[in-house]
Enzyme design. Sequence first.
Site, PDB file in Angstrom:
ATOM      1  N   MET A 115     -58.325  62.093 -25.753  1.00 36.80           N
ATOM      2  CA  MET A 115     -56.793  61.831 -25.907  1.00 36.80           C
ATOM      3  C   MET A 115     -56.637  62.524 -27.433  1.00 36.80           C
ATOM      4  O   MET A 115     -55.506  62.088 -27.886  1.00 36.80           O
ATOM      5  CB  MET A 115     -56.348  60.282 -25.819  1.00 36.80           C
ATOM      6  CG  MET A 115     -56.604  59.876 -24.451  1.00 36.80           C
ATOM      7  SD  MET A 115     -55.485  58.737 -23.769  1.00 36.80           S
ATOM      8  CE  MET A 115     -55.757  57.341 -25.108  1.00 36.80           C
ATOM      9  N   GLY A 116     -57.368  63.374 -27.948  1.00 36.98           N
ATOM     10  CA  GLY A 116     -57.328  63.810 -28.986  1.00 36.98           C
ATOM     11  C   GLY A 116     -57.507  62.873 -30.425  1.00 36.98           C
ATOM     12  O   GLY A 116     -58.104  62.157 -30.125  1.00 36.98           O
ATOM     13  N   LEU A 167     -59.408  63.710 -32.706  1.00 41.30           N
ATOM     14  CA  LEU A 167     -61.179  63.652 -32.568  1.00 41.30           C
ATOM     15  C   LEU A 167     -61.481  63.077 -33.801  1.00 41.30           C
ATOM     16  O   LEU A 167     -61.093  63.448 -34.989  1.00 41.30           O
ATOM     17  CB  LEU A 167     -61.247  65.190 -31.910  1.00 41.30           C
ATOM     18  CG  LEU A 167     -60.485  65.674 -30.914  1.00 41.30           C
ATOM     19  CD1 LEU A 167     -61.043  67.061 -30.532  1.00 41.30           C
ATOM     20  CD2 LEU A 167     -60.794  64.693 -29.710  1.00 41.30           C
ATOM     21  N   HIS A 220     -66.335  61.936 -30.666  1.00 43.24           N
ATOM     22  CA  HIS A 220     -66.024  62.833 -29.645  1.00 43.24           C
ATOM     23  C   HIS A 220     -66.745  64.132 -30.024  1.00 43.24           C
ATOM     24  O   HIS A 220     -67.356  64.540 -29.055  1.00 43.24           O
ATOM     25  CB  HIS A 220     -64.616  63.280 -29.853  1.00 43.24           C
ATOM     26  CG  HIS A 220     -63.481  62.452 -29.541  1.00 43.24           C
ATOM     27  ND1 HIS A 220     -62.987  61.775 -30.401  1.00 43.24           N
ATOM     28  CD2 HIS A 220     -62.993  61.732 -28.496  1.00 43.24           C
ATOM     29  CE1 HIS A 220     -61.971  60.870 -30.116  1.00 43.24           C
ATOM     30  NE2 HIS A 220     -62.130  60.837 -28.624  1.00 43.24           N
ATOM     31  N   GLN A 253     -51.762  55.366 -18.927  1.00 36.30           N
ATOM     32  CA  GLN A 253     -52.709  54.201 -19.161  1.00 36.30           C
ATOM     33  C   GLN A 253     -52.510  53.182 -20.184  1.00 36.30           C
ATOM     34  O   GLN A 253     -53.332  52.310 -20.466  1.00 36.30           O
ATOM     35  CB  GLN A 253     -54.097  54.749 -19.429  1.00 36.30           C
ATOM     36  CG  GLN A 253     -54.475  55.529 -20.681  1.00 36.30           C
ATOM     37  CD  GLN A 253     -55.660  56.303 -20.693  1.00 36.30           C
ATOM     38  OE1 GLN A 253     -55.829  57.469 -20.060  1.00 36.30           O
ATOM     39  NE2 GLN A 253     -56.587  55.795 -21.495  1.00 36.30           N
ATOM     40  N   GLY A 289     -67.963  58.067 -23.577  1.00 37.17           N
ATOM     41  CA  GLY A 289     -68.542  57.568 -24.450  1.00 37.17           C
ATOM     42  C   GLY A 289     -68.785  56.070 -24.048  1.00 37.17           C
ATOM     43  O   GLY A 289     -67.832  55.375 -23.644  1.00 37.17           O
ATOM     44  N   GLN A 305     -64.668  51.104 -18.964  1.00 38.61           N
ATOM     45  CA  GLN A 305     -64.127  52.318 -18.482  1.00 38.61           C
ATOM     46  C   GLN A 305     -65.211  53.472 -17.906  1.00 38.61           C
ATOM     47  O   GLN A 305     -64.739  53.755 -16.711  1.00 38.61           O
ATOM     48  CB  GLN A 305     -63.308  53.226 -19.791  1.00 38.61           C
ATOM     49  CG  GLN A 305     -62.987  54.579 -19.316  1.00 38.61           C
ATOM     50  CD  GLN A 305     -61.995  55.299 -20.304  1.00 38.61           C
ATOM     51  OE1 GLN A 305     -61.072  55.027 -20.541  1.00 38.61           O
ATOM     52  NE2 GLN A 305     -62.914  56.295 -21.077  1.00 38.61           N
ATOM     53  N   ARG A 322     -58.098  54.980 -33.087  1.00 36.47           N
ATOM     54  CA  ARG A 322     -57.494  54.190 -33.406  1.00 36.47           C
ATOM     55  C   ARG A 322     -57.818  53.638 -35.063  1.00 36.47           C
ATOM     56  O   ARG A 322     -56.914  53.222 -35.715  1.00 36.47           O
ATOM     57  CB  ARG A 322     -57.383  52.840 -32.737  1.00 36.47           C
ATOM     58  CG  ARG A 322     -56.512  53.069 -31.327  1.00 36.47           C
ATOM     59  CD  ARG A 322     -56.632  51.693 -30.508  1.00 36.47           C
ATOM     60  NE  ARG A 322     -55.499  52.098 -29.382  1.00 36.47           N
ATOM     61  CZ  ARG A 322     -55.925  52.273 -28.240  1.00 36.47           C
ATOM     62  NH1 ARG A 322     -56.975  52.597 -28.105  1.00 36.47           N
ATOM     63  NH2 ARG A 322     -54.763  52.631 -27.253  1.00 36.47           N
TER      64      ARG A 322
END
Length: 282
Positions: A33-34, A36, A40, A64, A150, A156, A190
């Site tokens: 989702m960027g 980065l 990533h 989501q 990851g 997930q 985040r």
Amino acid sequence: MNGRITMQIITTVAELRRRLGGRTASVGFVPTMGALHAGHISLVERCRRECDTAVVSVFVNPTQFNDPEDLVNYPRTPQADCALLEKAGVDFVFMPRESEIYPRQDLRRFEFGDLERVMEGEHRPGHFNGVAQVVSRLLEIVKPDRAYFGEKDYQQLAVIRQLVRQLHLPVEIVDCPIERDGDGLALSSRNMRLNAAQRESAPLIYATLREMSQRAGSVPLQELIRWAAQRIDTDPQLKTEYIAIADADSLQPVSSWEEPGKKYAFAAVWAGDVRLIDNIEL
Ligand code: PAF
């Protein structure tokens, strides 16, 4: 000149299919989702080592996000992302508009049974359905041989493995270890949203998980969970949403150390309005 073709940024499904279609060499895929970070990039580097063509998607998937404010606040750094990906030697970056991924509303409902009724599934209703919608769509578009995820988002990963089995998708799911800052904080997009005080407190999450792993088996399990939540909550910057000890495969809560199988501890913690998750093998 090293003979490599420079990275291509592609925004439409038709163009990506045109570029990838007919390839016989292996295609590796890292969905993101960027915003980065080094976590990533470690996925991208592994993908490059193991596959002939490396494709990375950058798409903040609205379906989501169970919290609309989280979607608005999610960091977006497309230019910096492209610079990092170019340096990492990616072949194709797929940066679609929402209408490319969802030409019409995605009404599909996935069922992951008990896997989605605990931890992230319980606390973020609809989240895994949205993840399944976007991941299945991206896998259908890119048609990779391998896709890299990851372990920070451990649940997930389990959901995606089940999704791939349910849909019989011909892709190998590769899980990659959590990357951490020097003070132990798990790398996450985040983290960019933490203020200085929150950033200083956030490593307590991993420090607590590590101590849980050291004390596993020697303290009653429920007591250890309570202790961990209390320890994190003594920091005024942090508020525990849940601490759980679960079976590594089924992700169902474990009630005693005597239960067979590998166990993990999981944490979801708020630092102000930023939600952080982490996990550790016990
Ligand atoms: O882990 C993420 O960044 C996202 O959930 C994913 C897999 C890219 C789907 O949007």
